[in-house]
Design a protein around this motif. Sequence first.
Motif, PDB file in Angstrom:
ATOM      1  N   GLY A   1       0.804  -1.223   0.000  1.00 28.50           N
ATOM      2  CA  GLY A   1       0.000   0.000   0.000  1.00 28.50           C
ATOM      3  C   GLY A   1       0.834   1.269   0.000  1.00 28.50           C
ATOM      4  N   GLN A   2       1.923   1.253   0.772  1.00 27.89           N
ATOM      5  CA  GLN A   2       2.726   2.473   0.872  1.00 27.89           C
ATOM      6  C   GLN A   2       3.413   2.793  -0.459  1.00 27.89           C
ATOM      7  OE1 GLN A   2       5.314   2.333   4.263  1.00 27.89           O
ATOM      8  NE2 GLN A   2       5.947   4.465   3.973  1.00 27.89           N
ATOM      9  N   LEU A   3       3.829   1.731  -1.161  1.00 25.21           N
ATOM     10  CA  LEU A   3       4.473   1.936  -2.460  1.00 25.21           C
ATOM     11  C   LEU A   3       3.438   2.418  -3.482  1.00 25.21           C
ATOM     12  CD1 LEU A   3       6.924   1.834  -4.269  1.00 25.21           C
ATOM     13  CD2 LEU A   3       6.698  -0.654  -4.421  1.00 25.21           C
ATOM     14  N   ARG A   4       2.224   1.883  -3.398  1.00 22.74           N
ATOM     15  CA  ARG A   4       1.150   2.373  -4.284  1.00 22.74           C
ATOM     16  C   ARG A   4       0.946   3.869  -4.074  1.00 22.74           C
ATOM     17  NH1 ARG A   4      -3.229  -1.579  -5.905  1.00 22.74           N
ATOM     18  NH2 ARG A   4      -4.734  -0.031  -5.222  1.00 22.74           N
ATOM     19  N   GLU A   5       0.970   4.272  -2.820  1.00 21.99           N
ATOM     20  CA  GLU A   5       0.789   5.686  -2.487  1.00 21.99           C
ATOM     21  C   GLU A   5       1.920   6.536  -3.105  1.00 21.99           C
ATOM     22  OE1 GLU A   5      -1.671   7.154  -0.867  1.00 21.99           O
ATOM     23  OE2 GLU A   5      -0.598   9.075  -1.021  1.00 21.99           O
ATOM     24  N   THR A   6       3.148   6.030  -2.983  1.00 18.09           N
ATOM     25  CA  THR A   6       4.300   6.757  -3.540  1.00 18.09           C
ATOM     26  C   THR A   6       4.165   6.902  -5.057  1.00 18.09           C
ATOM     27  OG1 THR A   6       5.662   5.756  -1.823  1.00 18.09           O
ATOM     28  CG2 THR A   6       6.841   6.780  -3.624  1.00 18.09           C
ATOM     29  N   VAL A   7       3.722   5.810  -5.714  1.00 25.24           N
ATOM     30  CA  VAL A   7       3.626   5.837  -7.182  1.00 25.24           C
ATOM     31  C   VAL A   7       2.493   6.769  -7.631  1.00 25.24           C
ATOM     32  CG1 VAL A   7       3.123   4.419  -9.225  1.00 25.24           C
ATOM     33  CG2 VAL A   7       4.675   3.561  -7.458  1.00 25.24           C
ATOM     34  N   SER A   8       1.342   6.704  -6.948  1.00 28.70           N
ATOM     35  CA  SER A   8       0.244   7.587  -7.377  1.00 28.70           C
ATOM     36  C   SER A   8       0.582   9.046  -7.082  1.00 28.70           C
ATOM     37  CB  SER A   8      -1.095   7.185  -6.749  1.00 28.70           C
ATOM     38  OG  SER A   8      -1.009   7.155  -5.352  1.00 28.70           O
ATOM     39  N   SER A   9       1.327   9.287  -6.008  1.00 25.82           N
ATOM     40  CA  SER A   9       1.750  10.674  -5.721  1.00 25.82           C
ATOM     41  C   SER A   9       2.705  11.172  -6.796  1.00 25.82           C
ATOM     42  CB  SER A   9       2.474  10.771  -4.377  1.00 25.82           C
ATOM     43  OG  SER A   9       1.626  10.376  -3.361  1.00 25.82           O
ATOM     44  N   ALA A  10       3.567  10.268  -7.287  1.00 27.77           N
ATOM     45  CA  ALA A  10       4.518  10.671  -8.339  1.00 27.77           C
ATOM     46  C   ALA A  10       3.764  11.076  -9.604  1.00 27.77           C
ATOM     47  CB  ALA A  10       5.496   9.533  -8.639  1.00 27.77           C
ATOM     48  N   ALA A  11       2.595  10.471  -9.818  1.00 26.22           N
ATOM     49  CA  ALA A  11       1.804  10.789 -11.029  1.00 26.22           C
ATOM     50  C   ALA A  11       0.958  12.042 -10.851  1.00 26.22           C
ATOM     51  CB  ALA A  11       0.899   9.613 -11.379  1.00 26.22           C
ATOM     52  N   THR A  12       0.837  12.503  -9.632  1.00 23.40           N
ATOM     53  CA  THR A  12      -0.104  13.602  -9.355  1.00 23.40           C
ATOM     54  C   THR A  12       0.622  14.952  -9.325  1.00 23.40           C
ATOM     55  OG1 THR A  12      -1.516  12.074  -8.146  1.00 23.40           O
ATOM     56  CG2 THR A  12      -1.816  14.410  -7.677  1.00 23.40           C
ATOM     57  N   SER A  13       0.017  15.924  -9.998  1.00 29.48           N
ATOM     58  CA  SER A  13       0.579  17.283 -10.009  1.00 29.48           C
ATOM     59  C   SER A  13      -0.592  18.254  -9.975  1.00 29.48           C
ATOM     60  CB  SER A  13       1.402  17.490 -11.290  1.00 29.48           C
ATOM     61  OG  SER A  13       0.529  17.492 -12.407  1.00 29.48           O
ATOM     62  N   VAL A  14      -0.326  19.539 -10.166  1.00 27.87           N
ATOM     63  CA  VAL A  14      -1.445  20.488 -10.137  1.00 27.87           C
ATOM     64  C   VAL A  14      -2.439  20.221 -11.265  1.00 27.87           C
ATOM     65  CG1 VAL A  14      -0.425  22.429  -8.906  1.00 27.87           C
ATOM     66  CG2 VAL A  14      -0.048  22.208 -11.352  1.00 27.87           C
ATOM     67  N   SER A  15      -1.955  19.637 -12.358  1.00 31.78           N
ATOM     68  CA  SER A  15      -2.879  19.439 -13.480  1.00 31.78           C
ATOM     69  C   SER A  15      -3.194  17.974 -13.789  1.00 31.78           C
ATOM     70  CB  SER A  15      -2.338  20.125 -14.736  1.00 31.78           C
ATOM     71  OG  SER A  15      -0.962  19.939 -14.841  1.00 31.78           O
ATOM     72  N   VAL A  16      -2.605  17.053 -13.036  1.00 35.41           N
ATOM     73  CA  VAL A  16      -2.818  15.625 -13.328  1.00 35.41           C
ATOM     74  C   VAL A  16      -3.090  14.867 -12.031  1.00 35.41           C
ATOM     75  CG1 VAL A  16      -1.754  13.541 -14.326  1.00 35.41           C
ATOM     76  CG2 VAL A  16      -1.267  15.777 -15.326  1.00 35.41           C
ATOM     77  N   LEU A  17      -3.975  13.876 -12.146  1.00 29.56           N
ATOM     78  CA  LEU A  17      -4.318  13.039 -10.992  1.00 29.56           C
ATOM     79  C   LEU A  17      -3.951  11.584 -11.274  1.00 29.56           C
ATOM     80  CD1 LEU A  17      -5.999  12.698  -8.281  1.00 29.56           C
ATOM     81  CD2 LEU A  17      -7.963  12.208  -9.776  1.00 29.56           C
ATOM     82  N   GLY A  18      -3.263  10.953 -10.324  1.00 25.67           N
ATOM     83  CA  GLY A  18      -3.006   9.513 -10.395  1.00 25.67           C
ATOM     84  C   GLY A  18      -3.913   8.835  -9.379  1.00 25.67           C
ATOM     85  N   ARG A  19      -4.753   7.887  -9.823  1.00 32.42           N
ATOM     86  CA  ARG A  19      -5.739   7.269  -8.919  1.00 32.42           C
ATOM     87  C   ARG A  19      -5.825   5.774  -9.212  1.00 32.42           C
ATOM     88  NH1 ARG A  19     -10.752   5.049  -8.871  1.00 32.42           N
ATOM     89  NH2 ARG A  19     -12.482   6.011  -7.731  1.00 32.42           N
TER      90      ARG A  19
END
Length: 332
Positions: free
Chosen positions: A146-164
């Motif tokens: 779970g923690q690694l999933r969180e790290t990866v989705s955070s890496a994909a997320t920016s002000v204009s993009v969402l990783g979910r």
Amino acid sequence: MGGLHSSKRRRVDEPACRWSAEEIGILADAVRSAPSVHNTRPWSLAVRERTAELREGEIETLAYHDPEGRDRRMSCGAALTNLVLAVRSLGWTADVDIGIAGKSLAIAKVTGSRRADPTAAEIRRYEAIGDRTSYRRAFGPEAVPGQLRETVSSAATSVSVLGRWISGGDEALAVARLLAYAAGAFHGNADYKRELSAWTTVPGESKGEGELGLSWADLVSAGLGAVGLATSRTRVPDESVLTARIERESLLVVSSRGDEPLDHIRAGESVEQAWLEATGAGLAASIMTQPLHLGEVRDALAVRLGLSTVPQALMRFGYPAAATPGNRRGQP
Ligand SMILES: Cc1cc2nc3c(=O)[nH]c(=O)nc-3n(C[C@H](O)[C@H](O)[C@H](O)COP(=O)(O)O)c2cc1C
């Protein structure tokens, strides 16, 4: 590739106001290693003084796979991420200026205006550039923590993009239905299949080093990775099989605030940030954008997931099948 290692991160003695030939080589290697639609590398790179200019290039021969240029722009976004990470790894700031007027081709300028050490995350991601590859086969049985999933989705997320992440049986079923629908649509399109085969080596032949296009051997015929690029040998699994696979794998939806050319570039940047973060942590991944080229699939996916953003890419993550916990960087 594995050629982008830490020894290259040392600061190279440079003339006052321009990158040296060695530094330019490091930037070019990083850009060349970015993922791209059908491995077409739809960009060119030019370096002047301490500014690197990445220009989007037209690929007329993707008329059926990428008629709107969405993948081309996302590919340029991925290359831009690698360029920025390479500039940062050389110890420069990376000031990015993206010029894109309407639907015209984009030009991204990256300038190293002053010295600044890279962050730990930038070093980690830069060092993963040479190891990143598309892994379309089935993953090993180990779940992504779970923690690694969180790290990866955070890496994909920016002000204009969402990783979910896709989570739960209902979402998996909704995605499975849409993927099966899209795979069926592409599978039945003879023009698309002809175009794909023009970009793919014939069975038994492999791609030469640095050559554009896809290797037949890298494409798989079954599983979630196969549904993401329908070929003449793709077996479209039934919905329940696909749902079970989606629930077993970690599937990330990368979506953007808007659906304009700049949004596609931003989505491509995010895809590569997440892919590199995952690669550095020993995960394997592949990307599927093909199903999302169909407007009805994009719209339906957003509705089913309750997104107010536009889905641009699906990425599957897992541990490579051959890897053991002690050898997470094992060859796929
Ligand atoms: C924007 C974009 C879209 C892509 N779409 C797909 C896709 O729909 N299905 C797929 O199997 N691979 C897809 N790929 C992966 C490319 O085929 C892959 O990056 C390229 O062949 C280079 O191989 P590598 O990733 O192993 O370096 C896509 C890559 C990018 C950057």
